[in-house]
Enzyme design. Structure first.
Site, short mmCIF file in Angstrom:
data_model
loop_
_atom_site.label_atom_id
_atom_site.label_comp_id
_atom_site.label_asym_id
_atom_site.label_seq_id
_atom_site.Cartn_x
_atom_site.Cartn_y
_atom_site.Cartn_z
N GLU A 140 9.76 -4.46 12.80
CA GLU A 140 9.51 -3.25 12.01
C GLU A 140 8.26 -2.57 12.58
O GLU A 140 7.23 -3.22 12.77
CB GLU A 140 9.24 -3.63 10.54
CG GLU A 140 8.92 -2.42 9.67
CD GLU A 140 8.60 -2.81 8.21
OE1 GLU A 140 7.75 -3.68 8.00
OE2 GLU A 140 9.20 -2.20 7.30
N PHE A 167 0.81 -1.23 0.00
CA PHE A 167 0.00 0.00 0.00
C PHE A 167 0.83 1.27 0.00
O PHE A 167 0.35 2.35 -0.35
CB PHE A 167 -0.93 0.02 1.24
CG PHE A 167 -0.22 0.41 2.51
CD1 PHE A 167 0.01 1.75 2.81
CD2 PHE A 167 0.26 -0.54 3.40
CE1 PHE A 167 0.69 2.12 3.97
CE2 PHE A 167 0.94 -0.19 4.55
CZ PHE A 167 1.15 1.15 4.83
N GLU A 200 -4.98 -4.04 -1.98
CA GLU A 200 -6.43 -3.78 -1.99
C GLU A 200 -6.76 -2.49 -1.23
O GLU A 200 -7.88 -1.97 -1.32
CB GLU A 200 -7.20 -4.97 -1.41
CG GLU A 200 -6.93 -5.32 0.05
CD GLU A 200 -5.70 -6.22 0.25
OE1 GLU A 200 -4.68 -6.01 -0.44
OE2 GLU A 200 -5.77 -7.09 1.13
N CYS A 260 9.66 1.51 3.39
CA CYS A 260 10.53 0.39 3.77
C CYS A 260 11.94 0.88 4.05
O CYS A 260 12.71 0.23 4.73
CB CYS A 260 10.55 -0.67 2.68
SG CYS A 260 11.30 -0.06 1.16
N SER A 303 5.29 -6.96 3.38
CA SER A 303 5.88 -7.30 4.67
C SER A 303 6.65 -8.62 4.56
O SER A 303 6.35 -9.46 3.70
CB SER A 303 4.77 -7.45 5.71
OG SER A 303 3.87 -8.45 5.29
P1 NAD Z 1 1.51 -6.66 3.06
O1 NAD Z 1 2.54 -7.72 3.13
O2 NAD Z 1 0.42 -6.68 4.07
O3 NAD Z 1 0.76 -6.71 1.62
C1 NAD Z 1 1.49 -6.69 0.42
C2 NAD Z 1 0.68 -7.41 -0.65
O4 NAD Z 1 0.49 -8.76 -0.28
C3 NAD Z 1 -0.71 -6.83 -0.87
O5 NAD Z 1 -0.97 -6.78 -2.25
C4 NAD Z 1 -1.63 -7.80 -0.15
O6 NAD Z 1 -2.91 -7.91 -0.74
C5 NAD Z 1 -0.89 -9.12 -0.29
N1 NAD Z 1 -1.11 -10.02 0.86
C6 NAD Z 1 -1.36 -9.67 2.16
N2 NAD Z 1 -1.44 -10.78 2.93
C7 NAD Z 1 -1.23 -11.84 2.11
C8 NAD Z 1 -1.19 -13.25 2.32
N3 NAD Z 1 -1.38 -13.79 3.52
N4 NAD Z 1 -0.96 -14.06 1.25
C9 NAD Z 1 -0.75 -13.53 0.01
N5 NAD Z 1 -0.79 -12.19 -0.24
C10 NAD Z 1 -1.02 -11.36 0.79
O7 NAD Z 1 2.30 -5.28 3.05
P2 NAD Z 1 1.71 -3.80 3.16
O8 NAD Z 1 1.19 -3.58 4.53
O9 NAD Z 1 0.81 -3.52 2.02
O10 NAD Z 1 3.03 -2.93 2.93
C11 NAD Z 1 3.92 -2.58 3.95
C12 NAD Z 1 5.11 -3.50 4.01
O11 NAD Z 1 5.79 -3.52 2.76
C13 NAD Z 1 6.15 -3.03 5.03
O12 NAD Z 1 6.61 -4.14 5.73
C14 NAD Z 1 7.25 -2.42 4.17
O13 NAD Z 1 8.52 -2.43 4.76
C15 NAD Z 1 7.19 -3.33 2.97
N6 NAD Z 1 7.80 -2.71 1.80
C16 NAD Z 1 9.00 -3.19 1.40
C17 NAD Z 1 9.65 -2.60 0.32
C18 NAD Z 1 10.99 -3.11 -0.12
O14 NAD Z 1 11.45 -2.68 -1.16
N7 NAD Z 1 11.66 -3.97 0.59
C19 NAD Z 1 9.05 -1.53 -0.36
C20 NAD Z 1 7.80 -1.08 0.08
C21 NAD Z 1 7.19 -1.68 1.17
#
Ligand code: NAD
Length: 502
Positions: free
Chosen positions: A387, A154, A181, A286, A231
């Site tokens: 984090e 997101f 989403e 991140c 994440s």
């Molecule tokens: P998230 O892991 O909750 O969701 C990311 C994606 O995964 C979304 O599209 C979501 O619909 C999907 N998803 C969620 N749960 C799932 C599951 N159980 N099985 C399959 N798909 C699933 O992450 P978020 O809250 O949207 O974003 C924040 C996180 O992203 C933070 O931890 C941040 O550090 C990380 N991030 C990392 C980078 C990087 O380059 N390393 C860059 C941006 C964000």
């Protein structure tokens, strides 16, 4: 602030906006007001399969389109991103909560990855060796994989999907993006821009959904590669399930980014750098700095006193409030989880230097948290180990650069890190010994520019391949090596049972 009507978000499949026919959907909230602004359909496994089949047909044609022609579309797409920056920034602000100026920053960084992908003809050039033996020439080529997917988080509704996907399209694949989403609007506008740029139907598709949609995508037999950003908890699932289903997978996860302040550093510059990189975007990056690590008691005392004064003046506000330093966090649940981390840290013995738990804001229902600063934080506390994706930042003091390096290297994450110093010797030691993927020397958020590679180490990335940079082209192509000979009249037939050598 504009009042939005509750809109239904659509998927984008084979060049068309599709409402979908699955009963499952979710809601999108505007973090600035806390109000529900849209319903988002979740694609079913059947819809995933239909989309993959259409994308497969499109991929076959797109792969045969010359790279020069493919790049022509990218030039137009880039221009459209520039022309639509204001509208994109508004959408980001509404669905993500970050300020308009911050949103424009992410769009311009997203455009960098289009710039890089415009260079695909150069990147795709293979290797050629003449007469490696027996009049045989050897050459290699990079071919697209077919249908590939990106699953995005997101916190960067435009930059991360662009960074993950544009090169994949440029090198000849068809893409299925599954955006978060929580922020589906930006992906809708990006789809419209691809269409206007002339991308053939089916090469770019967007499927909205939750974990069930993701599971249907990453287990589908015709998906060749999965690039994930989110994440670490979810990155682990994606990596395990994706590789089990024989996909090429890279999965970028969370981070815990330290900023080390050496006794000889320019403390004012370190304080200002910490402020922007730690609290910008409500700390939902991140690469946000999350731990200040002053070296020596004197450094810690001076740094903390100066920082306190500035953190106290930071103010969260609505995305369209030009005087706000940062916006709201993404959801009510995220706000609760950050509050929980602060309360737990206090119970564990941390000291609250600045308390942002009850900020004074205009929209009481919005998901706001003020800037919070904790010191006396120790490595055994959860607030240090995990984090915290929101504006609660910590100070962990150490006695030496060696102690700083050891602590950072022992941390489960290794995304970004920075050192502030005026000593070339210390900077060199740090950059050599630190086990982190992206390192800054007097640069607080060392996010590489689009034409360098991006990727963390340890728990911050599973699998190989980077997100920005030339390595993205490698991730989304497979290499074929050809050994080629043309017989002429004088060639003699020889049967040879020995292993071929030059
Ligand atoms: P998230 O892991 O909750 O969701 C990311 C994606 O995964 C979304 O599209 C979501 O619909 C999907 N998803 C969620 N749960 C799932 C599951 N159980 N099985 C399959 N798909 C699933 O992450 P978020 O809250 O949207 O974003 C924040 C996180 O992203 C933070 O931890 C941040 O550090 C990380 N991030 C990392 C980078 C990087 O380059 N390393 C860059 C941006 C964000």
């Amino acid at each position: 602030m504009t009042t939005l009507k509750l809109d239904t978000v659509t998927h984008y499949i084979n060049g068309e906006k599709v409402k979908g026919n699955n009963d499952k959907y979710g809601f999108v909230y505007s973090p600035s007001t806390g109000k529900r602004i849209a319903a988002v359909p979740y694609a079913s496994a059947e819809e995933v399969d239909e989309t993959v089949q259409l994308a497969k047909k499109a991929a076959a044609k797109w792969a045969k389109t010359s790279v020069g022609k493919r790049v022509e579309v990218l030039f137009k797409f880039r221009q459209l991103l520039v022309e639509n920056t204001d509208e994109l920034a508004q959408l980001i602000g509404k669905e993500n909560g970050k300020t308009i100026s911050d949103a424009k920053g992410e769009i311009s960084r997203g455009i960098e990855s289009v710039d890089l992908a415009i260079g695909a003809p150069q990147i795709l050039k293979g290797e050629h060796s003449v007469n490696v033996g027996g009049d045989i020439n050897a050459y290699s080529m990079k071919q697209p994989l077919g249908v590939v997917t990106c699953i995005s988080p997101f916190n960067f509704p435009v930059m991360v999907p662009l960074a993950m996907s544009v090169m994949a399209v440029a090198v000849g694949n068809a893409m299925i993006l599954k955006p978060s989403e929580k922020v589906p609007y930006s992906a809708q506008l990006i789809s419209e821009l691809w269409e206007k740029a002339g991308l053939p139907a089916g090469v770019w598709n967007v499927l909205n959904g939750d974990k069930d949609t993701v599971n249907a995508i990453i287990t589908h037999s015709d998906i060749q590669a999965v690039s994930f950003v989110g994440s670490t908890k979810v990155a682990e699932i994606i990596y395990e399930v994706g590789t089990k289903h024989h996909k090429r997978v890279n999965a970028f996860g969370g981070g815990k980014n330290h900023l080390v302040i050496m006794p000889d550093a320019d403390i004012d510059k370190a304080v200002d750098s910490f402020l922007g990189s730690a609290y910008g975007s409500a700390s939902q990056r991140c690469m946000a700095v999350s731990v200040a690590m002053p070296v020596g008691q004197k450094t810690a005392d001076v740094f903390t006193a100066k920082l306190k004064e500035k953190v106290e003046n930071l103010r969260p506000g609505s995305y369209d409030d030009e005087s706000a330093d940062f916006g709201a966090v993404i959801s009510a649940e995220a706000k609760q989880s950050i509050l929980h981390s602060i309360d737990e840290a206090v119970r564990d013995g941390a000291n609250v230097v600045v308390d942002g738990r009850n900020p004074d804001v205009e929209f009481k229902e919005g998901f706001y948290l003020g800037a919070t600063l904790l010191d006396n934080v120790t490595p055994d506390m959860n607030v240090y180990k995990e984090e915290v994706f929101g504006p609660a930042r910590t100070i962990v003091s150490v006695d030496s650069i060696d102690e700083a390096i050891q602590l950072i290297n022992n941390h489960q994450y290794g995304n970004g890190v920075a050192i502030f110093t005026n000593s070339g010797r210390d900077a060199r030691k740090f950059t050599q010994e630190i086990e982190v993927g992206m390192v800054g020397v007097n640069v607080p958020i060392p996010i590489p520019v689009g034409y360098h590679n991006f990727g963390g180490w340890k728990g911050s990335r599973l699998g190989e391949g980077q997100m920005f940079g030339p390595d993205t082209a490698r991730f989304f192509t497979k290499t074929k090596t050809v050994s080629e000979r043309w017989f002429d009249q004088s060639s003699t037939d020889e049967i040879n049972f020995d292993f071929p050598s030059s």
